[in-house]
Design a protein around this motif. Structure first.
Motif, short mmCIF file in Angstrom:
data_model
loop_
_atom_site.label_atom_id
_atom_site.label_comp_id
_atom_site.label_asym_id
_atom_site.label_seq_id
_atom_site.Cartn_x
_atom_site.Cartn_y
_atom_site.Cartn_z
N PRO A 68 -17.25 -12.00 -35.04
CA PRO A 68 -17.26 -13.07 -33.99
C PRO A 68 -16.04 -13.15 -33.10
CG PRO A 68 -17.69 -13.76 -36.24
CD PRO A 68 -17.61 -12.36 -36.33
N ARG A 69 -14.78 -12.99 -33.70
CA ARG A 69 -13.46 -12.94 -33.13
C ARG A 69 -13.88 -11.84 -31.63
NH1 ARG A 69 -7.67 -11.90 -35.52
NH2 ARG A 69 -8.07 -14.00 -36.43
N ASP A 70 -14.34 -10.73 -31.86
CA ASP A 70 -14.54 -9.61 -31.23
C ASP A 70 -15.28 -10.24 -29.76
OD1 ASP A 70 -12.97 -7.89 -32.57
OD2 ASP A 70 -14.68 -6.71 -33.54
N ARG A 71 -16.39 -10.73 -30.23
CA ARG A 71 -17.32 -11.33 -29.03
C ARG A 71 -16.86 -12.36 -28.45
NH1 ARG A 71 -21.13 -15.61 -28.66
NH2 ARG A 71 -23.03 -15.27 -27.08
N ALA A 72 -15.65 -13.19 -29.14
CA ALA A 72 -15.05 -14.50 -28.41
C ALA A 72 -14.16 -13.63 -27.42
CB ALA A 72 -14.20 -15.11 -29.23
N TYR A 73 -13.36 -12.62 -27.76
CA TYR A 73 -12.69 -12.10 -26.92
C TYR A 73 -13.32 -11.48 -25.74
CZ TYR A 73 -8.16 -12.36 -29.47
OH TYR A 73 -7.08 -12.76 -30.15
N ALA A 74 -14.76 -10.84 -25.83
CA ALA A 74 -15.41 -10.57 -24.72
C ALA A 74 -15.88 -11.67 -23.67
CB ALA A 74 -16.74 -9.86 -25.20
N LEU A 75 -16.14 -12.95 -24.27
CA LEU A 75 -16.23 -14.04 -23.64
C LEU A 75 -15.13 -14.57 -22.89
CD1 LEU A 75 -18.57 -16.06 -26.26
CD2 LEU A 75 -19.46 -14.94 -23.98
N ASP A 76 -13.74 -14.42 -23.46
CA ASP A 76 -12.67 -14.89 -22.78
C ASP A 76 -12.55 -13.86 -21.61
OD1 ASP A 76 -10.34 -16.21 -22.53
OD2 ASP A 76 -9.14 -14.84 -23.60
N ALA A 77 -12.85 -12.56 -21.75
CA ALA A 77 -12.55 -11.90 -20.41
C ALA A 77 -13.41 -12.00 -19.39
CB ALA A 77 -12.74 -10.28 -21.18
N ALA A 78 -14.74 -12.54 -19.83
CA ALA A 78 -15.71 -12.94 -18.91
C ALA A 78 -15.37 -14.17 -18.12
CB ALA A 78 -17.10 -13.20 -19.74
N VAL A 79 -14.51 -15.04 -18.89
CA VAL A 79 -14.11 -16.15 -18.21
C VAL A 79 -13.13 -15.85 -17.24
CG1 VAL A 79 -12.40 -18.05 -18.68
CG2 VAL A 79 -14.50 -17.93 -20.05
N TYR A 80 -11.90 -14.88 -17.51
CA TYR A 80 -11.24 -14.62 -16.72
C TYR A 80 -12.03 -14.22 -15.19
CZ TYR A 80 -6.62 -14.07 -18.61
OH TYR A 80 -5.32 -14.22 -19.20
N ASN A 81 -13.00 -13.20 -15.37
CA ASN A 81 -13.61 -12.47 -14.20
C ASN A 81 -14.45 -13.38 -13.65
OD1 ASN A 81 -12.83 -9.86 -14.62
ND2 ASN A 81 -14.23 -9.71 -16.26
N ALA A 82 -15.08 -14.51 -14.25
CA ALA A 82 -15.73 -15.58 -13.70
C ALA A 82 -14.91 -16.62 -12.91
CB ALA A 82 -16.34 -16.50 -14.74
N ALA A 83 -13.46 -16.69 -13.23
CA ALA A 83 -12.48 -17.48 -12.45
C ALA A 83 -12.16 -16.79 -11.34
CB ALA A 83 -11.31 -17.81 -13.51
N SER A 84 -11.94 -15.46 -11.34
CA SER A 84 -11.96 -14.64 -10.15
C SER A 84 -12.75 -14.73 -8.99
CB SER A 84 -11.45 -13.18 -10.62
OG SER A 84 -12.68 -12.45 -10.74
N VAL A 85 -14.08 -14.99 -9.34
CA VAL A 85 -15.02 -15.24 -8.48
C VAL A 85 -15.01 -16.65 -7.96
CG1 VAL A 85 -17.63 -15.23 -8.20
CG2 VAL A 85 -16.54 -13.42 -9.53
N ALA A 86 -15.07 -17.51 -8.84
CA ALA A 86 -15.06 -18.89 -8.64
C ALA A 86 -13.93 -19.60 -7.69
CB ALA A 86 -15.41 -19.75 -9.67
N GLY A 87 -12.64 -19.16 -8.38
CA GLY A 87 -11.43 -19.56 -7.85
C GLY A 87 -11.55 -19.60 -6.23
N PRO A 88 -11.37 -18.18 -5.73
CA PRO A 88 -11.39 -18.22 -4.14
C PRO A 88 -12.42 -18.83 -3.44
CG PRO A 88 -10.89 -16.02 -5.12
CD PRO A 88 -11.42 -17.00 -6.32
N ALA A 89 -13.65 -18.93 -4.01
CA ALA A 89 -14.93 -19.85 -3.56
C ALA A 89 -14.56 -21.13 -3.58
CB ALA A 89 -16.08 -19.00 -4.33
N VAL A 90 -14.12 -21.78 -4.58
CA VAL A 90 -13.90 -23.21 -4.54
C VAL A 90 -12.84 -23.49 -3.36
CG1 VAL A 90 -13.00 -24.98 -5.89
CG2 VAL A 90 -14.48 -23.59 -6.91
N ALA A 91 -11.93 -22.93 -3.36
CA ALA A 91 -10.70 -22.95 -2.41
C ALA A 91 -11.22 -22.69 -1.15
CB ALA A 91 -9.52 -21.86 -2.61
N GLY A 92 -11.94 -21.70 -0.84
CA GLY A 92 -12.48 -21.65 0.52
C GLY A 92 -13.30 -22.75 0.94
N ALA A 93 -14.33 -23.21 0.03
CA ALA A 93 -15.15 -24.31 0.35
C ALA A 93 -14.46 -25.54 0.46
CB ALA A 93 -16.33 -24.38 -0.94
N GLY A 94 -13.37 -25.72 -0.13
CA GLY A 94 -12.57 -26.93 -0.02
C GLY A 94 -11.80 -27.02 1.15
N ALA A 95 -11.51 -26.06 1.44
CA ALA A 95 -10.84 -25.98 2.91
C ALA A 95 -11.78 -26.02 4.06
CB ALA A 95 -10.01 -24.59 2.93
#
Length: 427
Positions: free
Chosen positions: A138-165
């Motif tokens: 369960p902890r191993d899977r949680a770390y995989a999801l945590d890594a996915a959160v990093y990567n999802a943020a790297s996609v969404a962050g610039p998109a949110v900033a660009g759209a807001g601007a």
């Protein structure tokens, strides 16, 4: 301050943690775009934005050991995390007002203060996964999801900033990111921050200087941690220059402005790779997964440097990202498995700070070498990934007992530098 009630169980606690981490990291990932756009709008030049981002990133490696040590020493770690996340959010909101209006030294000081809180976002939060879940699948899977959160943020962050601007203004976009970071603070208030059993009721018996040394010593003397940290930093010297190289490469091949699309392809691939590891556990040890990921990223980027077709290049960037995502997952598992509970937060924050510093150096190197042919720059980045894989395989300990996935797990009551089970790989 009375403790907030813990979530109903590990699953609900993990969901709340992932939401917290996503909000905080989305704000951090969107910072670069929003700051650059705001500097151009208010100051007429991107130079001030570059200085602000430098001030934001520079404190990471210096502050990381201190942030980790203070979090470990605090009798109520909740206050430390909330304070750091609150400072992080407050700095973003302040920059939305000050950038281009206030004296430059004041703006840079605010950015540096926010950067000092950054290690909690980039590494410190991940240390909480070991509090939420016991060691095992369960902890191993949680770390995989945590890594996915990093990567999802790297996609969404610039998109949110660009759209807001685009829809409002760069200042409003930065203010929006500050609001998202503030939401992370509210979510984090409900997370469990209990110390590992055996440490909860005991005040720190060591000095702050000793705790700082303990974190650094854990990374240096634990061979697996040292190996993955060195390999990760070498790889990120290349990754740090990838954005600039992608922009130069697409312009060189007659498609100016398409560099952002390549980086989006890389980020999407990383997200998919992380989710795949979380959903389908590969029959590989974390050590082998890390080495394979570095090799795969290097080979895919090398092929993208040699194949000029735009569609093929985009596909290869997706493949490169698809290997990079599992690397982050393996790194998280390795850190958690090799770090004693009393230095785990320091190991996470220090590792993240070193990676950010390495990426900053890589961006500088590409800037200095920008006159070289872009395919050659991309080949150099690919070579850095392959060199990191080789460095990791040469410096990590040889597997014992037939090369199982990990050695004996460290008990949560482990403390001090005395005799302990043989560690498994970690960064």
């Amino acid at each position: 301050m009375p403790p907030c009630p813990a979530p109903a169980g590990p699953r609900s606690g993990l969901r709340r943690y992932l939401a917290t981490a996503f909000c905080a990291r989305l704000a951090e990932e969107g910072m670069a775009v929003a700051v650059a756009l705001l500097a151009v709008q208010r100051a007429g030049s991107a130079a001030q934005g570059a200085f602000v981002l430098t001030a934001w990133m520079a404190p990471h490696v210096v502050a990381a050991p201190l942030v980790g040590a203070l979090a470990t020493r605090m009798r109520h770690p909740r206050l430390g995390h909330l304070g750091a996340l609150g400072g992080f959010a407050g700095s973003i909101v302040a920059l939305s007002v000050l950038l281009g209006r206030a004296p430059t030294p004041l703006t840079l000081a605010v950015a540096a203060a926010g950067g000092c809180c950054g290690p909690v976002v980039s590494g410190g939060l991940s240390g909480l996964v070991a509090v939420l879940l016991p060691d095992g699948p369960p902890r191993d899977r949680a770390y995989a999801l945590d890594a996915a959160v990093y990567n999802a943020a790297s996609v969404a962050g610039p998109a949110v900033a660009g759209a807001g601007a685009a829809l409002a203004s760069p200042g409003a976009a930065l203010l929006l990111l500050g609001g998202v970071a503030a939401l992370a603070v509210a979510l984090a208030a409900g997370l469990p921050y209990e110390r590992p059993r055996g440490l909860a009721d005991a005040a720190p018996a060591t000095t702050l200087r000793a705790d700082l040394a303990a974190g650094l010593t854990a990374v240096w003397r634990t061979r697996e941690l040292r190996a993955i940290t060195a390999a990760g930093c070498l790889a990120f010297i290349g990754i740090g220059g990838l954005t600039t190289t992608a922009v130069l490469l697409t312009a060189h091949r007659g498609h100016p402005g398409a560099g952002g699309a390549l980086m989006t392809a890389f980020a999407v691939g990383a997200l998919l790779g992380s989710l795949a590891v979380a959903r389908w556990r590969p029959p590989l040890s974390d050590q082998r997964l890390a080495a394979l990921s570095l090799c795969g990223t290097g080979l895919a980027l090398g092929a993208a440097a040699l194949i000029p077709a735009p569609a093929a290049g985009a596909a290869l960037f997706v493949v490169a990202g698809g290997f990079d995502g599992p690397l982050l997952t393996a790194t998280f598992r390795i850190r958690a498995g090799h770090a004693r509970p009393d230095v785990r937060t320091q190991v996470f924050t220090l590792g993240a700070g070193l990676k950010i510093t390495a990426a900053s150096c890589g961006a500088t190197l590409v800037g200095v070498a920008a006159a070289l042919p872009p395919p050659l720059l991309l080949l150099a980045i690919a070579a850095a990934q392959l060199a990191a894989a080789l460095l990791y395989m040469l410096t990590r300990p040889r597997p014992e007992g037939g090369g199982t996935r990990r050695g004996p797990a460290l008990p949560d009551t482990a403390k001090g530098a005395g005799t302990r089970p043989a560690p498994f790989t970690g960064r």
